[in-house]
Design a protein around this motif. Structure first.
Motif, PDB file in Angstrom:
ATOM      1  N   ARG A 126      -1.129 -33.534   3.129  1.00 48.12           N
ATOM      2  CA  ARG A 126      -1.505 -33.343   1.735  1.00 48.12           C
ATOM      3  C   ARG A 126      -2.035 -31.940   1.464  1.00 48.12           C
ATOM      4  NH1 ARG A 126      -2.139 -38.085  -0.923  1.00 48.12           N
ATOM      5  NH2 ARG A 126      -1.630 -36.754  -2.705  1.00 48.12           N
ATOM      6  N   CYS A 127      -1.843 -31.058   2.421  1.00 46.04           N
ATOM      7  CA  CYS A 127      -2.404 -29.707   2.319  1.00 46.04           C
ATOM      8  C   CYS A 127      -1.294 -28.653   2.305  1.00 46.04           C
ATOM      9  CB  CYS A 127      -3.348 -29.445   3.504  1.00 46.04           C
ATOM     10  SG  CYS A 127      -4.081 -27.802   3.536  1.00 46.04           S
ATOM     11  N   GLY A 128      -1.405 -27.714   1.374  1.00 45.26           N
ATOM     12  CA  GLY A 128      -0.537 -26.547   1.376  1.00 45.26           C
ATOM     13  C   GLY A 128      -1.220 -25.446   2.171  1.00 45.26           C
ATOM     14  N   ALA A 129      -0.615 -25.043   3.280  1.00 46.71           N
ATOM     15  CA  ALA A 129      -1.249 -24.083   4.181  1.00 46.71           C
ATOM     16  C   ALA A 129      -0.596 -22.709   4.061  1.00 46.71           C
ATOM     17  CB  ALA A 129      -1.159 -24.579   5.618  1.00 46.71           C
ATOM     18  N   ILE A 130      -1.423 -21.679   3.895  1.00 44.77           N
ATOM     19  CA  ILE A 130      -0.970 -20.290   3.831  1.00 44.77           C
ATOM     20  C   ILE A 130      -1.700 -19.521   4.924  1.00 44.77           C
ATOM     21  CG2 ILE A 130      -0.877 -18.181   2.447  1.00 44.77           C
ATOM     22  CD1 ILE A 130      -0.982 -19.959  -0.063  1.00 44.77           C
ATOM     23  N   ALA A 131      -0.949 -18.962   5.856  1.00 47.91           N
ATOM     24  CA  ALA A 131      -1.552 -18.192   6.952  1.00 47.91           C
ATOM     25  C   ALA A 131      -1.084 -16.747   6.890  1.00 47.91           C
ATOM     26  CB  ALA A 131      -1.185 -18.807   8.297  1.00 47.91           C
ATOM     27  N   LEU A 132      -2.022 -15.820   6.761  1.00 52.70           N
ATOM     28  CA  LEU A 132      -1.704 -14.397   6.857  1.00 52.70           C
ATOM     29  C   LEU A 132      -1.448 -14.095   8.325  1.00 52.70           C
ATOM     30  CD1 LEU A 132      -4.568 -13.038   4.570  1.00 52.70           C
ATOM     31  CD2 LEU A 132      -2.342 -13.952   3.909  1.00 52.70           C
ATOM     32  N   ASN A 133      -0.290 -13.509   8.605  1.00 51.23           N
ATOM     33  CA  ASN A 133       0.166 -13.452   9.996  1.00 51.23           C
ATOM     34  C   ASN A 133       0.464 -12.025  10.448  1.00 51.23           C
ATOM     35  OD1 ASN A 133       0.885 -14.737  12.448  1.00 51.23           O
ATOM     36  ND2 ASN A 133       3.048 -14.614  11.912  1.00 51.23           N
ATOM     37  N   ARG A 134      -0.516 -11.139  10.214  1.00 49.33           N
ATOM     38  CA  ARG A 134      -0.428  -9.768  10.738  1.00 49.33           C
ATOM     39  C   ARG A 134      -1.694  -9.467  11.542  1.00 49.33           C
ATOM     40  NH1 ARG A 134       0.529  -5.158   6.518  1.00 49.33           N
ATOM     41  NH2 ARG A 134       1.241  -4.036   8.366  1.00 49.33           N
ATOM     42  N   PRO A 135      -1.959 -10.215  12.589  1.00 48.16           N
ATOM     43  CA  PRO A 135      -3.238 -10.038  13.288  1.00 48.16           C
ATOM     44  C   PRO A 135      -3.436  -8.642  13.850  1.00 48.16           C
ATOM     45  CG  PRO A 135      -1.744 -11.452  14.551  1.00 48.16           C
ATOM     46  CD  PRO A 135      -1.151 -11.296  13.186  1.00 48.16           C
ATOM     47  N   ALA A 136      -2.358  -7.988  14.283  1.00 45.97           N
ATOM     48  CA  ALA A 136      -2.504  -6.632  14.835  1.00 45.97           C
ATOM     49  C   ALA A 136      -2.948  -5.639  13.775  1.00 45.97           C
ATOM     50  CB  ALA A 136      -1.185  -6.177  15.458  1.00 45.97           C
ATOM     51  N   ALA A 137      -2.647  -5.945  12.494  1.00 47.08           N
ATOM     52  CA  ALA A 137      -3.061  -5.098  11.370  1.00 47.08           C
ATOM     53  C   ALA A 137      -4.226  -5.720  10.611  1.00 47.08           C
ATOM     54  CB  ALA A 137      -1.891  -4.871  10.423  1.00 47.08           C
ATOM     55  N   LEU A 138      -4.951  -6.615  11.282  1.00 46.22           N
ATOM     56  CA  LEU A 138      -6.097  -7.310  10.679  1.00 46.22           C
ATOM     57  C   LEU A 138      -5.690  -8.038   9.399  1.00 46.22           C
ATOM     58  CD1 LEU A 138      -8.880  -4.621  11.246  1.00 46.22           C
ATOM     59  CD2 LEU A 138      -8.276  -6.569  12.709  1.00 46.22           C
ATOM     60  N   ASN A 139      -4.436  -8.516   9.398  1.00 42.24           N
ATOM     61  CA  ASN A 139      -3.896  -9.296   8.283  1.00 42.24           C
ATOM     62  C   ASN A 139      -3.948  -8.552   6.952  1.00 42.24           C
ATOM     63  OD1 ASN A 139      -3.307 -11.557   9.959  1.00 42.24           O
ATOM     64  ND2 ASN A 139      -5.454 -12.144   9.876  1.00 42.24           N
ATOM     65  N   SER A 140      -3.816  -7.224   7.008  1.00 40.20           N
ATOM     66  CA  SER A 140      -3.816  -6.431   5.784  1.00 40.20           C
ATOM     67  C   SER A 140      -2.576  -6.748   4.958  1.00 40.20           C
ATOM     68  CB  SER A 140      -3.883  -4.940   6.102  1.00 40.20           C
ATOM     69  OG  SER A 140      -2.783  -4.538   6.894  1.00 40.20           O
ATOM     70  N   LEU A 141      -2.713  -6.595   3.653  1.00 41.67           N
ATOM     71  CA  LEU A 141      -1.702  -7.052   2.695  1.00 41.67           C
ATOM     72  C   LEU A 141      -0.746  -5.945   2.284  1.00 41.67           C
ATOM     73  CD1 LEU A 141      -4.093  -9.005   0.298  1.00 41.67           C
ATOM     74  CD2 LEU A 141      -2.513 -10.037   1.956  1.00 41.67           C
ATOM     75  N   ASP A 142       0.536  -6.287   2.214  1.00 41.46           N
ATOM     76  CA  ASP A 142       1.505  -5.438   1.550  1.00 41.46           C
ATOM     77  C   ASP A 142       2.102  -6.224   0.383  1.00 41.46           C
ATOM     78  OD1 ASP A 142       3.423  -7.170   2.652  1.00 41.46           O
ATOM     79  OD2 ASP A 142       3.962  -5.774   4.246  1.00 41.46           O
ATOM     80  N   LEU A 143       2.991  -5.586  -0.362  1.00 45.68           N
ATOM     81  CA  LEU A 143       3.521  -6.218  -1.568  1.00 45.68           C
ATOM     82  C   LEU A 143       4.287  -7.496  -1.245  1.00 45.68           C
ATOM     83  CD1 LEU A 143       4.004  -6.218  -4.598  1.00 45.68           C
ATOM     84  CD2 LEU A 143       5.936  -4.649  -4.243  1.00 45.68           C
ATOM     85  N   ALA A 144       5.059  -7.496  -0.174  1.00 47.69           N
ATOM     86  CA  ALA A 144       5.826  -8.690   0.192  1.00 47.69           C
ATOM     87  C   ALA A 144       4.900  -9.869   0.483  1.00 47.69           C
ATOM     88  CB  ALA A 144       6.709  -8.400   1.399  1.00 47.69           C
ATOM     89  N   MET A 145       3.770  -9.600   1.140  1.00 43.04           N
ATOM     90  CA  MET A 145       2.822 -10.666   1.438  1.00 43.04           C
ATOM     91  C   MET A 145       2.183 -11.209   0.161  1.00 43.04           C
ATOM     92  SD  MET A 145       0.995  -9.023   4.803  1.00 43.04           S
ATOM     93  CE  MET A 145      -0.140 -10.382   5.091  1.00 43.04           C
ATOM     94  N   VAL A 146       1.786 -10.316  -0.734  1.00 46.66           N
ATOM     95  CA  VAL A 146       1.183 -10.748  -2.001  1.00 46.66           C
ATOM     96  C   VAL A 146       2.155 -11.631  -2.770  1.00 46.66           C
ATOM     97  CG1 VAL A 146       0.379  -9.925  -4.248  1.00 46.66           C
ATOM     98  CG2 VAL A 146      -0.394  -8.792  -2.164  1.00 46.66           C
ATOM     99  N   ARG A 147       3.402 -11.212  -2.826  1.00 48.32           N
ATOM    100  CA  ARG A 147       4.398 -12.008  -3.550  1.00 48.32           C
ATOM    101  C   ARG A 147       4.654 -13.341  -2.857  1.00 48.32           C
ATOM    102  NH1 ARG A 147       8.534  -6.995  -5.095  1.00 48.32           N
ATOM    103  NH2 ARG A 147       7.495  -6.453  -7.074  1.00 48.32           N
ATOM    104  N   ALA A 148       4.644 -13.349  -1.544  1.00 50.78           N
ATOM    105  CA  ALA A 148       4.856 -14.601  -0.809  1.00 50.78           C
ATOM    106  C   ALA A 148       3.727 -15.591  -1.077  1.00 50.78           C
ATOM    107  CB  ALA A 148       4.979 -14.321   0.683  1.00 50.78           C
TER     108      ALA A 148
END
Length: 351
Positions: A13-35
């Protein structure tokens, strides 16, 4: 569903979102924001999903913010439109999280800075782990506290919002809870159990309540008299002058923190702290887009990133270099409306 650096799954019953750039401390780029935005759309329309969980991969960070190097390189290449595309998408995502109709649970463990704050502070439940390391350090690279900081920092007790915005101070779990930047403490050893409860369909607030523990003590809250006294001023120069009259290690650290920052960024951040409590989230994000669009045309952001990320000499040459040289008229100009203002989807009702 996997989108490059974001893993998106509906589990029970849970929607899970995992930021998956651990080597970059999960920093965000445009593709990630849109995803992430696409995932929120997907989960909102999935009747089986009762809540959304956002977490960061790895042990070091939830999210350290935007991919600063990539934004710097876009600017240096003259691709300002691409820079602004990122901020448009990010700020719309911050708003989406703030208004989301289903509970969003952010597991704020490890580094939470800049854009990471935008993903967590606006969530219905910002769950702090004991390793939380929170900061809004943007003035140190010639930028400013964004992702809705104009909205949430001025709503902190006393002058803590101005203090965090201007110094970029890093605070821990107990401090974040005491200030209201996180809503509840759940030890990292209980995060798996909490996740399973959400997967099983338990009410998010009830599940968090079962796994929550008493908040760790806050050392920063004891500094409130100093912070309220020194950061209650109309200008950065006045704040600096007040701190000069104070004794002790904390005063020394605070003076050093201000001295390292862009004077223009500090003046912008102080103005945000002064006006933000009277703004809605929409108004705050529109103002931040105005500031971002203009600061990216200047020099301090590129000089700050150069000194911190590119050359790493830690010796930025700010223009102007002194608090007193920043004019009120120049700061006013950053807040003025744009011809191409930030707009939001029409479906959401303004708050």
């Amino acid at each position: 569903m996997v989108a490059a650096d974001v893993i998106i799954e509906a589990i029970g019953r849970c929607g899970a979102i995992a930021l998956n750039r651990p080597a970059a401390l999960n920093s965000l780029d445009l593709a990630m924001v849109r995803a992430i935005a696409d995932a929120l759309d997907l989960f909102e329309n999935d009747a089986a999903v009762r809540c959304v969980l956002i977490r960061g991969a790895g042990e070091r960070a939830f999210c350290a913010g935007a991919d600063i190097r990539a934004l710097y390189q876009l600017g240096k290449a003259g691709r300002r439109d691409a820079q602004l595309d990122f901020f448009r998408a990010e700020y719309c995502l911050n708003r989406r999280i703030k208004r989301y109709p289903k509970p969003i649970v952010a597991l704020a463990e490890g580094i939470v800075m800049g854009g990471g704050a935008g993903l967590s502070v606006h969530a219905a439940h910002c769950v702090a782990g004991e390793a939380l390391d929170f900061a809004m350090p943007e003035a140190g690279i010639g930028f400013f506290p964004d992702v809705g900081a104009t909205f949430f920092l001025p709503r902190l007790p006393g002058r803590f919002g101005a203090y965090l915005a201007l110094t970029g101070a890093r605070i821990g779990c107990g401090d974040a809870l005491a200030l209201g930047l996180a809503s509840v403490y759940v030890p990292s050893s209980r995060h798996a159990a909490l996740t399973q409860r959400l997967i099983d369909g338990e009410d998010a607030a009830a599940a968090i309540g079962v796994e929550a523990r008493p908040a760790p003590a806050s050392a920063l809250i004891e500094r409130r008299p100093f912070i309220d006294r020194c950061f209650d001023a109309a200008t950065v120069a006045e704040i600096a002058a007040k701190i000069e009259t104070e004794d002790g290690a904390f005063a020394h650290e605070t003076r050093a923190a201000l001295a390292a920052k862009s004077p223009t960024s500090l003046a912008i951040a102080l103005r945000q702290a002064q006006i933000g409590a009277g703004l809605s989230i929409d108004e705050a994000l529109r103002i931040e887009f105005r500031i971002a669009s203009r600061i990216l045309k200047g020099s301090d952001y590129y000089e700050g990133v150069r000194a911190a990320i590119i050359d790493k000499d830690r010796r930025p040459r700010w223009r102007p270099a002194d608090f007193d040289a920043v004019s009120q008229a120049d700061i006013d100009s950053y807040f003025q409306p744009l011809a191409d203002e930030l707009t939001f989807p029409a479906a959401a009702v303004a708050q």
